[in-house]
Design an enzyme around this catalytic site. Sequence first.
Site, PDB file in Angstrom:
ATOM      1  N   ASP A   1      53.356  54.022  -1.216  1.00  0.00           N
ATOM      2  CA  ASP A   1      52.354  55.028  -1.539  1.00  0.00           C
ATOM      3  C   ASP A   1      52.272  55.974  -0.337  1.00  0.00           C
ATOM      4  O   ASP A   1      52.780  55.667   0.743  1.00  0.00           O
ATOM      5  CB  ASP A   1      51.017  54.325  -1.792  1.00  0.00           C
ATOM      6  CG  ASP A   1      49.866  55.290  -1.978  1.00  0.00           C
ATOM      7  OD1 ASP A   1      50.013  56.246  -2.758  1.00  0.00           O
ATOM      8  OD2 ASP A   1      48.829  55.093  -1.325  1.00  0.00           O
TER       9      ASP A   1
ATOM     10  N   ASP B   1      47.672  51.021  -0.600  1.00  0.00           N
ATOM     11  CA  ASP B   1      46.334  50.675  -0.114  1.00  0.00           C
ATOM     12  C   ASP B   1      45.325  50.456  -1.225  1.00  0.00           C
ATOM     13  O   ASP B   1      44.155  50.203  -0.936  1.00  0.00           O
ATOM     14  CB  ASP B   1      45.814  51.774   0.824  1.00  0.00           C
ATOM     15  CG  ASP B   1      45.487  53.057   0.064  1.00  0.00           C
ATOM     16  OD1 ASP B   1      46.356  53.537  -0.697  1.00  0.00           O
ATOM     17  OD2 ASP B   1      44.361  53.574   0.217  1.00  0.00           O
TER      18      ASP B   1
END
Length: 247
Positions: free
Chosen positions: A33, A197
Site C-alpha cells: 500500500d 496499514d
Amino acid sequence: MLTAVGCVLYSEEHMIRTRRAFDPHKIKLVIFDLDGTLIDSRLDLVHSVNAALRHIGRPELPDEVIASYVGDGAPILIQRALAAEAHDETLVRQGLEFFLSYYRAHKLDHTTVYPGVVEALASIQNSANGLPRKMAVLTNKPVNPSRAIVQELGLGKFFSQVYGGNSFATKKPEPEGARVLLEENDVPPEQAVMVGDSHVDIRTGLNAGMYTVGVTYGFAPHTLAAEQVDVQVDTPAELAAIFGGRQ
C-alpha cells in the site's frame, strides 16, 4: 536486536506478532500500500479535503477525522467528509473535482517517506536468496499522483509497477489489482505478500490468496484488530526483518 520467543519476535521497544508464519525465502513478490505504509501523506490529504470543503461552502473537519477516512479512494473520502450530505451526487462531484485538482498541486507540500522505509525496501528487495525480490505498489489513490509521488520521493527504483484506484474496474479490497500484479510478475499467490496499514489492505491480500502483513505505524492501525493478519509489525525495521533482512 530481535529475539524469538514462540511465534513472536521481540525487540527492545516493539514486537512482531505472528499468526501465520511464512517462509521469507519463498516470497517472490511483495505488494505495498502507499499512504500510511510507505509515505506519511496525512497533512496533504487533510489540507486537500478541507480545501474542497471550503470550496463547496462546508465546514472544515479536524485532521484526525479526515485521516480516519483515508484508504478507500478519493470518492469515498469525499463522501465520508460530507457525512449526511454524501447522498448529494452533485455536491460530491464538485467536492471531488476540487479535491483532485488541489491535491495534484499540493501532494508533496508535507508528504514524506516514513523514517526507515527506504532502508527496509532495500533490504526486502535484496534478501531473496541473492536475487532481487519483485515489489510493486497497489493503492486506492488515483494512479497519476501515486506514480508522481513514488518517483519524486525516490522510491521508483524499488517498484516494477505502481497501480492506483483508477487503474482497474474495482478498488481494494477487491482482489483484481493484486491478481493482475501476480499475473504480470508470474508469481503464484502463495509466494506473495500484501503489506498495508489498514483492513482494506489485509482483505485485499486475503481475497487474492496471499499472505498479509499489517503495519501499525500508519493511518489506520485500529482497523487491523478485526482482521486475520498473518504478521503484524510496529516499525519498518521489523518489516525488513520478517523478510530475512536486517537494517
